[in-house]
Design an enzyme around this catalytic site. Structure first.
Site, PDB file in Angstrom:
ATOM      1  N   HIS A 260      11.834 -26.639 -27.878  1.00  0.00           N
ATOM      2  CA  HIS A 260      12.603 -25.424 -27.625  1.00  0.00           C
ATOM      3  C   HIS A 260      11.801 -24.296 -26.992  1.00  0.00           C
ATOM      4  CE1 HIS A 260      16.267 -23.133 -28.082  1.00  0.00           C
ATOM      5  NE2 HIS A 260      15.609 -22.144 -28.632  1.00  0.00           N
TER       6      HIS A 260
ATOM      7  N   SER B 156      17.585 -19.723 -24.494  1.00  0.00           N
ATOM      8  CA  SER B 156      18.318 -19.867 -25.744  1.00  0.00           C
ATOM      9  C   SER B 156      19.471 -18.847 -25.813  1.00  0.00           C
ATOM     10  CB  SER B 156      17.349 -19.748 -26.919  1.00  0.00           C
ATOM     11  OG  SER B 156      17.939 -20.190 -28.118  1.00  0.00           O
TER      12      SER B 156
ATOM     13  N   ASN C 194      16.875 -24.005 -22.226  1.00  0.00           N
ATOM     14  CA  ASN C 194      17.123 -24.397 -23.615  1.00  0.00           C
ATOM     15  C   ASN C 194      18.414 -23.772 -24.132  1.00  0.00           C
ATOM     16  OD1 ASN C 194      13.955 -23.979 -23.187  1.00  0.00           O
ATOM     17  ND2 ASN C 194      14.272 -25.769 -24.494  1.00  0.00           N
TER      18      ASN C 194
END
Length: 303
Positions: A259, A106, A130
């Site tokens: 996620h 992320s 992700n």
């Protein structure tokens, strides 16, 4: 049962120039390479516990707290990705590691890519889990609205309502019964994060989805873009677009995952990571220069 974010014994822990880190020794004596893992917003180095045992089968593993998280120092009031990439560069200097495989999740994926672009000579490969890239106007508006609600005047922890919304995005709404233990562990990390560090980092994350648009063509190292089939905010389309823009890139999509797939499905995430790292490690410089042509480390694989 999915593993908790349990404590994993590190060979050494330390703090250097405001960065808290842990180094996990490889399980095999002939390991020569290092993998660095960079967590996302609201997390800390402990979120990588499900990966450490698997990766130390062949590599030394370094985990650390991103600026504003865990026991690391706060970033500046209006930080840039350069500041987070510089944190990793300084940590490698401290640990006397010349080159490493860099893996980020992320926000950590944005940092990993920024580091690889700025320091390709120190990057054996880069993996973006992700990752966000070139959001649609609607996606960008939603994340910027969330960022606008994060102030620094209060020392309170993130509101329960905000955490509930985050967990819904990351795990599903309602959270599936078999993921409640993992969601509970992630909730604990979100409740413990420094609110100022979280706000500063999240605002940067919200505004940086276009940071690598037009730049990935100059990324000279092998790159893996790995996301979950059901992650709407770090979508398969984003990973495919990044892989297509990167000379030595590949995209892999893990079926039915969202996620926090490194926590909810570590077996498949670890298998993808180990296969990619082993392939890169086995490649000679000549092979590395050729794989964009012959496709030996390119293409999309679905879990």
């Amino acid at each position: 049962m999915k593993p908790e974010l349990a404590h994993v014994r590190a060979v050494s822990r330390g703090e250097a120039a405001g960065t808290s880190y842990s180094v996990h020794a490889p399980q095999c004596a002939d390991a020569r390479e290092t993998v660095v893992l960079i967590h996302g917003v609201g997390m800390n180095q402990s979120v990588w516990a499900p990966q450490i045992d698997a990766l130390t089968s062949a590599y030394q593993v370094v985990v650390y707290d991103m600026l504003g998280h865990g026991n690391s120092a706060l970033p500046t009031a209006m930080p840039t990705l350069d500041e987070y990439a510089a944190q990793l560069d300084a940590l490698l200097d401290t640990l006397q590691i010349g080159r490493a495989h860099v893996v980020g999740h992320s926000m950590g994926a944005l940092v990993a890519l920024e580091f690889a672009l700025a320091h390709p000579e120190r990057t054996l490969s880069v993996t973006a889990l992700n990752a966000v890239y070139d959001r649609t106007p609607a996606q960008r508006a939603a994340v910027m609205n969330r960022a606008a609600t994060l102030g620094e005047a209060s020392a309170e922890r993130p509101a329960e309502a905000g955490i509930d919304a985050t967990l819904s995005r990351w795990f599903g709404d309602p959270v599936p019964a078999h993921l409640t233990q993992a969601a509970r562990a992630v909730r604990g990390l979100l409740l413990s994060v420094d609110p100022v560090g979280y706000a500063r980092t999240y605002r940067l994350f919200a505004s940086s989805d276009d940071a690598h648009v037009g730049r990935l063509a100059s990324l000279p190292v092998p790159a893996l873009f790995l996301t979950g089939e059901c992650d709407p905010n770090s979508s398969p389309a984003m990973s495919r677009a990044m892989a297509a823009a990167t000379p030595h890139g590949r995209a892999e999509i893990i079926a039915n995952e969202r996620h926090m797939m490194n926590v909810t499905d570590p077996a498949r995430v670890n298998a993808s990571l180990l296969a990619f790292l082993a392939e890169v490690s086995a490649s000679s410089p000549r092979a590395a220069a050729q794989y964009a042509v012959n496709g030996s480390i390119s293409g999309e694989h679905h879990g």
